[in-house]
Design a protein around this motif. Structure first.
Motif, mmCIF file in Angstrom:
data_model
loop_
_atom_site.group_PDB
_atom_site.id
_atom_site.type_symbol
_atom_site.label_atom_id
_atom_site.label_comp_id
_atom_site.label_asym_id
_atom_site.label_seq_id
_atom_site.Cartn_x
_atom_site.Cartn_y
_atom_site.Cartn_z
ATOM 1 N N LYS A 195 0.854 -1.185 0.000
ATOM 2 C CA LYS A 195 0.000 0.000 0.000
ATOM 3 C C LYS A 195 0.885 1.228 0.000
ATOM 4 O O LYS A 195 2.063 1.167 0.330
ATOM 5 C CB LYS A 195 -0.915 -0.025 1.220
ATOM 6 C CG LYS A 195 -1.927 -1.147 1.140
ATOM 7 C CD LYS A 195 -2.528 -1.412 2.508
ATOM 8 C CE LYS A 195 -2.939 -2.869 2.635
ATOM 9 N NZ LYS A 195 -1.794 -3.756 2.900
ATOM 10 N N LYS A 196 0.262 2.331 -0.390
ATOM 11 C CA LYS A 196 1.023 3.585 -0.433
ATOM 12 C C LYS A 196 1.607 3.909 0.929
ATOM 13 O O LYS A 196 2.648 4.557 1.048
ATOM 14 C CB LYS A 196 0.104 4.744 -0.861
ATOM 15 C CG LYS A 196 -0.283 4.706 -2.325
ATOM 16 C CD LYS A 196 0.717 5.453 -3.188
ATOM 17 C CE LYS A 196 0.179 5.530 -4.615
ATOM 18 N NZ LYS A 196 1.185 5.918 -5.588
ATOM 19 N N ASP B 277 3.097 2.123 2.896
ATOM 20 C CA ASP B 277 4.406 1.521 3.142
ATOM 21 C C ASP B 277 5.538 2.435 2.700
ATOM 22 O O ASP B 277 6.692 2.227 3.056
ATOM 23 C CB ASP B 277 4.513 0.193 2.391
ATOM 24 C CG ASP B 277 3.572 -0.827 2.981
ATOM 25 O OD1 ASP B 277 3.488 -0.885 4.214
ATOM 26 O OD2 ASP B 277 2.892 -1.525 2.209
ATOM 27 N N LEU B 278 5.181 3.423 1.919
ATOM 28 C CA LEU B 278 6.212 4.331 1.425
ATOM 29 C C LEU B 278 6.824 5.160 2.536
ATOM 30 O O LEU B 278 7.931 5.669 2.382
ATOM 31 C CB LEU B 278 5.601 5.277 0.379
ATOM 32 C CG LEU B 278 5.671 4.812 -1.066
ATOM 33 C CD1 LEU B 278 4.872 5.741 -1.941
ATOM 34 C CD2 LEU B 278 7.115 4.768 -1.523
ATOM 35 N N SER B 279 6.106 5.257 3.637
ATOM 36 C CA SER B 279 6.537 6.163 4.697
ATOM 37 C C SER B 279 7.926 5.804 5.224
ATOM 38 O O SER B 279 8.824 6.636 5.264
ATOM 39 C CB SER B 279 5.508 6.159 5.828
ATOM 40 O OG SER B 279 5.336 4.810 6.257
ATOM 41 N N ASP C 289 11.579 4.224 5.274
ATOM 42 C CA ASP C 289 12.597 4.102 4.225
ATOM 43 C C ASP C 289 13.109 2.657 4.136
ATOM 44 O O ASP C 289 13.662 2.120 5.092
ATOM 45 C CB ASP C 289 13.752 5.063 4.552
ATOM 46 C CG ASP C 289 14.733 5.095 3.414
ATOM 47 O OD1 ASP C 289 14.306 5.359 2.278
ATOM 48 O OD2 ASP C 289 15.921 4.825 3.670
ATOM 49 N N SER C 290 12.923 2.027 2.986
ATOM 50 C CA SER C 290 13.473 0.697 2.704
ATOM 51 C C SER C 290 13.298 -0.292 3.854
ATOM 52 O O SER C 290 14.231 -0.625 4.558
ATOM 53 C CB SER C 290 14.968 0.832 2.373
ATOM 54 O OG SER C 290 15.543 -0.427 2.309
ATOM 55 N N SER C 291 12.099 -0.772 4.005
ATOM 56 C CA SER C 291 11.873 -1.704 5.104
ATOM 57 C C SER C 291 11.386 -3.036 4.548
ATOM 58 O O SER C 291 11.004 -3.148 3.382
ATOM 59 C CB SER C 291 10.831 -1.145 6.054
ATOM 60 O OG SER C 291 9.598 -1.062 5.371
ATOM 61 N N LEU D 282 12.373 -3.802 0.125
ATOM 62 C CA LEU D 282 12.315 -3.017 -1.098
ATOM 63 C C LEU D 282 12.713 -1.572 -0.819
ATOM 64 O O LEU D 282 12.416 -1.030 0.253
ATOM 65 C CB LEU D 282 10.899 -3.047 -1.674
ATOM 66 C CG LEU D 282 10.341 -4.425 -1.994
ATOM 67 C CD1 LEU D 282 8.884 -4.322 -2.363
ATOM 68 C CD2 LEU D 282 11.127 -5.053 -3.123
ATOM 69 N N SER D 283 13.357 -0.965 -1.766
ATOM 70 C CA SER D 283 13.688 0.442 -1.585
ATOM 71 C C SER D 283 12.450 1.272 -1.922
ATOM 72 O O SER D 283 11.499 0.795 -2.530
ATOM 73 C CB SER D 283 14.856 0.816 -2.490
ATOM 74 O OG SER D 283 14.425 0.746 -3.825
ATOM 75 N N LYS D 284 12.515 2.525 -1.512
ATOM 76 C CA LYS D 284 11.359 3.408 -1.670
ATOM 77 C C LYS D 284 10.944 3.528 -3.138
ATOM 78 O O LYS D 284 9.755 3.446 -3.467
ATOM 79 C CB LYS D 284 11.716 4.807 -1.135
ATOM 80 C CG LYS D 284 10.796 5.243 -0.019
ATOM 81 C CD LYS D 284 11.277 6.569 0.502
ATOM 82 C CE LYS D 284 10.429 6.962 1.686
ATOM 83 N NZ LYS D 284 10.931 8.174 2.326
ATOM 84 N N THR E 180 3.580 0.225 -6.710
ATOM 85 C CA THR E 180 2.215 0.697 -6.480
ATOM 86 C C THR E 180 1.669 1.390 -7.725
ATOM 87 O O THR E 180 0.483 1.365 -7.995
ATOM 88 C CB THR E 180 2.159 1.665 -5.283
ATOM 89 O OG1 THR E 180 3.182 2.644 -5.459
ATOM 90 C CG2 THR E 180 2.346 0.929 -3.982
#
Lengths: 888, 78
Positions: free
Chosen positions: A528-529, A531-533, A535-537, B66-68, B75
């Motif tokens: 989901k978007k 997850d962007l919060s 950094d690289s997790s 995964l990287s940003k 997505t």
């Protein structure tokens, strides 16, 4: 287990051939190619055999044919081969063939001698022509007065000569000119005089000519010999001769070797007979050809006209000779291949007849041969055809014989399995009637290769290449390429085809296509978007995983993940172990079929069963654990048990109390008890394999021999010391009454397929010990050895990824028109490296590893490989080998 | 979890047919036994290999990192 998976049942046969029909029968059998003759005269040497004369005649014919072929090749005629297979000619036709070859050879020899003689004359005449031309020119030039550089033949020497001549009376020398003259350097005076003299024939020069009478010789010499020739002349004659040379500008053909050589014309002036003799000797030693050259211009002119006409005539004759030779060769060329095949067949037949025994009555030949039981009808039929052809009334007889000898191993192959069979045979030819691993290798070999080579892009290239070879098979085979590397590839085309096909499959499973993944079914990981919060997790299995794994192969998301390698390592390592244990188990299963086939119940009980239990209780258990771990859901993934630690602890019997790390916690309830039992069972298998068989054999032997007591013991005592010890401590029952009945216990069969003729307990025990150690240590090391599947597939995947990122990506990152050009170049580079490194080099290494896994890890479980190959007498293979020899 | 069973059933049946039904259908010839062996072994190898990769992803212990940029791309495009 079908009969098809074993080598053919063979039988030794005795053949009685009527002497007049023997040749035709052997010819038929050669066409058939199903029997292997045994040498019944191995004691006699090659020169004492019956048909040695015929073989010699064949050799002679072969020599003539080779000569013919050479001549044909010299004339640059293409060797035509119609690929036909003429039957072996009748013995009486041999004389015709011989006569034909004799005639052809003589004719050719004659033509060649004639041509050579003609060419020699031609060469002489040409040389003479050049001499006349050059000398004439020279004399002309001398007479014509002022010399100029425009002189067509004008070498420096001519010019110098001219200056000398004209300035002769004034003695005004041009030093530079003289230096150019010759390194030996004559004195100026002599030089001037010489020049004055040798032009004496010219009317204008009468004044200066009176004093000396000069002679001259003219000839032709090889150009490279000229400098030393010149030097020697000056030295020997103290400079009292004058040499003049001029290159012949056309290369002349040497009549003997046929090479083109460049020569020079020379003319030497000297004074007196002594010098003449010296000069001639020097000429001789330098192999210079001297030609008579008339003194007066008119004679010279006449002579040169004569020479020219003779050359004309000679040319016509030469051309006719060449035409004749060409016609003869062209006619012979049509038949040469046919003749070669026929002569080779005759020779092969006589060679075979030499292996036969002559009957006492001299009326028939006796042969012994191995053949497959299934082929006996066809052999009978061939013999009947042979008898009919020869017109003999008495049929040939084929008797089956009993023998104690081990028959040869004959695995029937077709063009598809042949290459695989060669691969298996390269390790060792199967023992007679042992299970042939080839049918399994056909699939498992390309499969294991593909596990290491898994990339569907590379697999596709390989597959298409092999497919092309398979489809163009006929055409490629007809070309008969002599390139060894190409022939290797072509011979293994079906192996490559399967390797490519399986690589496509494993590549799809690995989801690697030139190191990129295909997302066909949609990833099982949802993002989901939100997850962007961070950094690289890591995406969490509990949160982001759908619960349904990607339907076919590895989830494409792993290709993009930075932790792809830990994931694929864990997966590939486990797969390697699973595949390895499966294949080894399969191998042990095959050993069961071998034991059952040879009715060796003892081996089943004392080897197969404990081996299987040993393998299953440790490595079978490991495989089950791997599958179990995969199928179990762990709420806290860090608590998933480590299988490696588990296996080590299992063998060490160490079950540490819970020390807070959940990783060593037990996998299931009752694990400790179960594992201890398994290890104990495995341990128990070792003495079972080691001791059971030798002890049972010993007991059986005792049971047979003990009852006939002392006599036997005494006999054995005389033979072998180790047996005495064993006999003495073992025998109790002695029944002297039965002594006479058994003197000889050789060849006694216990109904287990075991013969105990020369029973040696020590030897058997040592063999068994080696076998046990090999098996038990082997199953550990072999399981580890299968990890190469993981290592190589990892290396392959990484290498192709690196290649993509380092090369093709550079091209893809450029913008604009320039980017197009860069991409074009980079793609070429990338494609080249892909083929050279990833397909050829990596392919070769994966091939070798797969080969090793089959030879060592798989075949050691059941394969003895102590047989010898069935080598039938077949014209096809004989002709094929002869062709290979020719091309080598 | 029900949807997870579908591919499993599909591939099991698929390779099962190849491994057990196809060999029966092979016409009689000299090479029948050979072809049967080949087909069955192919089915066994391929099924085993598929099963391993499928099972190994059934209960993942780790997830992909995964990287940003990649997450954003996924997505957007997947």
């Amino acid at each position: 287990m079908g009969q098809q998976l074993r080598s053919e049942e063979m039988t030794l046969c005795q053949l009685f051939l009527q002497s007049e029909a023997a040749y035709a029968c052997v010819a038929e059998l050669g066409e058939l190619g199903l029997v292997q003759f045994r040498d019944l005269n191995s004691a006699t040497n090659a020169f004492q055999r019956k048909f040695v004369n015929e073989v010699r005649r064949c050799d002679e014919m072969e020599r003539k044919l080779r000569f013919l072929e050479r001549e044909v090749r010299k004339d640059n005629l293409p060797i035509v081969s119609f690929g036909d297979n003429p039957e072996a000619p009748q013995p009486r036709e041999m004389i015709d063939l011989e006569a034909t070859f004799e005639k052809l050879e003589n004719e050719l020899n004659e033509v060649n001698t004639n041509a050579e003689a003609l060419k020699k004359t031609f060469l002489e005449l040409t040389e003479l022509k050049h001499i006349l031309k050059q000398t004439q020119q020279f004399f002309d030039e001398v007479g014509m007065g002022p010399w100029s550089t425009s002189n067509p033949r004008g070498s420096k020497k001519y010019q110098v000569g001219a200056i000398h001549y004209h300035s002769g009376s004034e003695r005004a020398w041009d030093d530079d000119g003289i230096l150019q003259m010759a390194d030996g350097g004559p004195t100026h005076d002599e030089h001037a005089t010489l020049l004055g003299e040798d032009a004496r024939g010219q009317p204008q020069n009468a004044a200066g000519a009176a004093a000396l009478k000069l002679g001259f010789v003219a000839g032709v010499i090889l150009r490279e010999r000229l400098p030393s020739f010149e030097r020697l002349l000056w030295r020997v004659c103290h400079g009292n001769v004058f040499l003049r040379q001029c290159d012949i500008d056309v290369a002349l053909e040497d009549p003997v070797s046929g090479d083109l050589v460049s020569k020079s014309v020379f003319i030497i002036f000297f004074q007196g007979d002594q010098l003449k003799a010296k000069v001639k000797k020097i000429c001789e030693s330098f192999r210079a050809t001297l030609y008579p050259c008339p003194d007066t211009p008119t004679e010279r002119r006449e002579m040169s006209v004569g020479v020219l006409t003779r050359i004309e005539d000679l040319n016509t004759v030469l051309r006719q000779t060449q035409d004749h030779r060409h016609r003869v060769l062209a006619a012979a060329n049509k038949n040469i291949q046919n003749w070669v095949v026929r002569v080779r067949k005759i020779k092969a037949i006589y060679h075979t007849l030499n292996l036969f025994n002559l009957d006492v009555t001299q009326k028939c030949l006796i042969a012994e041969c191995w053949c497959a039981v299934n082929d006996i009808d066809r052999i009978h039929y061939a013999l009947r055809r042979g008898t009919e052809k020869s017109g003999s009334s008495v049929p040939c007889i084929l008797n089956r014989m009993d023998t104690k000898e081990t028959p040869p191993t004959y695995n029937r192959t077709n063009k598809f399995t042949a290459a695989f069979q060669t691969m298996v045979d390269a390790y060792g030819v199967a023992s007679y009637r042992e299970i042939n691993p080839t049918p399994f290798t056909v699939i498992t070999f390309p499969f294991l290769f593909a596990v290491m080579f898994g990339d569907c892009g590379h697999g596709l290239i390989m597959f298409l290449f092999a497919l092309w070879m398979v489809l163009k098979e006929q055409g490629i085979m007809a070309q008969k390429s002599k390139d060894e590397i190409w022939n290797t590839f072509f011979g293994g085309r079906y192996i490559i085809l399967l390797m490519g096909g399986f690589s496509i499959y494993t590549g799809l499973i690995y989801n690697d296509c030139f190191s990129k993944s295909l997302n066909i079914f949609g990833s099982a990981w949802s993002i989901k978007k939100s997850d962007l919060s961070n950094d690289s997790s890591m995406l969490l299995p509990s949160k982001n995983f759908d619960g349904t794994p990607y339907a076919f192969g590895v989830d494409p998301i792993w290709q993009l993940a930075t932790n792809k390698i830990p994931f694929s390592n864990s997966y590939k390592m486990k797969v390697s172990v699973i595949l390895g244990v499966m294949q080894m188990t399969f191998g042990v299963m095959l050993s069961f079929y071998n034991h059952r086939f040879f009715q060796n119940r003892l081996n089943i009980i004392c080897e197969f069963i404990p081996q299987m239990i040993f393998l299953m209780s440790i490595f079978g258990y490991l495989v089950l654990c791997i599958l179990g771990k995969w199928m179990t859901y762990y709420e806290n993934p860090s608590c998933a048990p480590s299988l490696l630690l588990m296996l080590i602890n299992m063998v060490m019997f160490s079950y540490p109390a819970s020390d807070g790390t959940c990783i060593t916690e037990s996998f299931y309830t009752g694990q400790q008890f179960f594992q201890v039992i398994l290890v104990l069972i495995a341990m128990a298998c070792i003495p079972w394999i080691l001791l059971a068989k030798p002890l049972i054999l010993r007991k059986l032997w005792l049971a047979q021999n003990g009852q006939y007591g002392t006599l036997n013991t005494v006999q054995v005592q005389q033979k072998d010391e180790t047996q005495i010890i064993y006999n003495e401590d073992g025998t109790i029952a002695q029944q002297p009454a039965m002594q006479e009945t058994v003197v000889n216990n050789a060849g006694h069969d216990f109904g287990h397929g075991i013969t105990l003729d020369n029973f040696d307990f020590g030897e058997i025990f040592i063999n068994q010990a080696i076998h046990t150690i090999e098996y038990c240590l082997g199953s550990v090391s072999h399981t580890a050895s299968y990890l190469r599947l993981w290592a190589l597939s990892l290396a392959h995947a990484q290498l192709s990824e690196v290649l993509w990122n380092m090369v093709l990506r550079v091209g893809l990152n450029q913008d604009g028109a320039m980017g197009g050009i860069v991409l074009f170049l980079m793609f070429g580079f990338w494609a080249g490296l892909t083929v050279m490194v990833l397909l050829l080099m990596e392919g070769l290494s994966a091939f070798l590893h797969a080969l090793r896994l089959h030879w060592v890890e798989f075949q050691s479980k059941f394969y003895h490989g102590e047989g010898y190959l069935f080598a039938p007498f077949s014209f096809e293979s004989i002709l094929h080998n002869a062709e290979l020899e020719d091309s080598a | 979890m029900v949807s997870a069973v579908i591919p499993f059933l599909f591939f099991t049946v698929f390779w099962g047919i190849i491994g057990f039904v196809v060999p029966i259908l092979i016409p009689r010839s000299d090479n029948r036994a050979l072809i049967q062996t080949l087909v069955m072994l192919t089915a066994a190898c391929c099924y085993l290999f598929w099963l391993c990769v499928w099972l190994s992803q059934l209960n993942p212990l780790i997830g992909p990192i995964l990287s940003k940029d990649v997450i954003w791309m996924i997505t957007e495009y997947w």
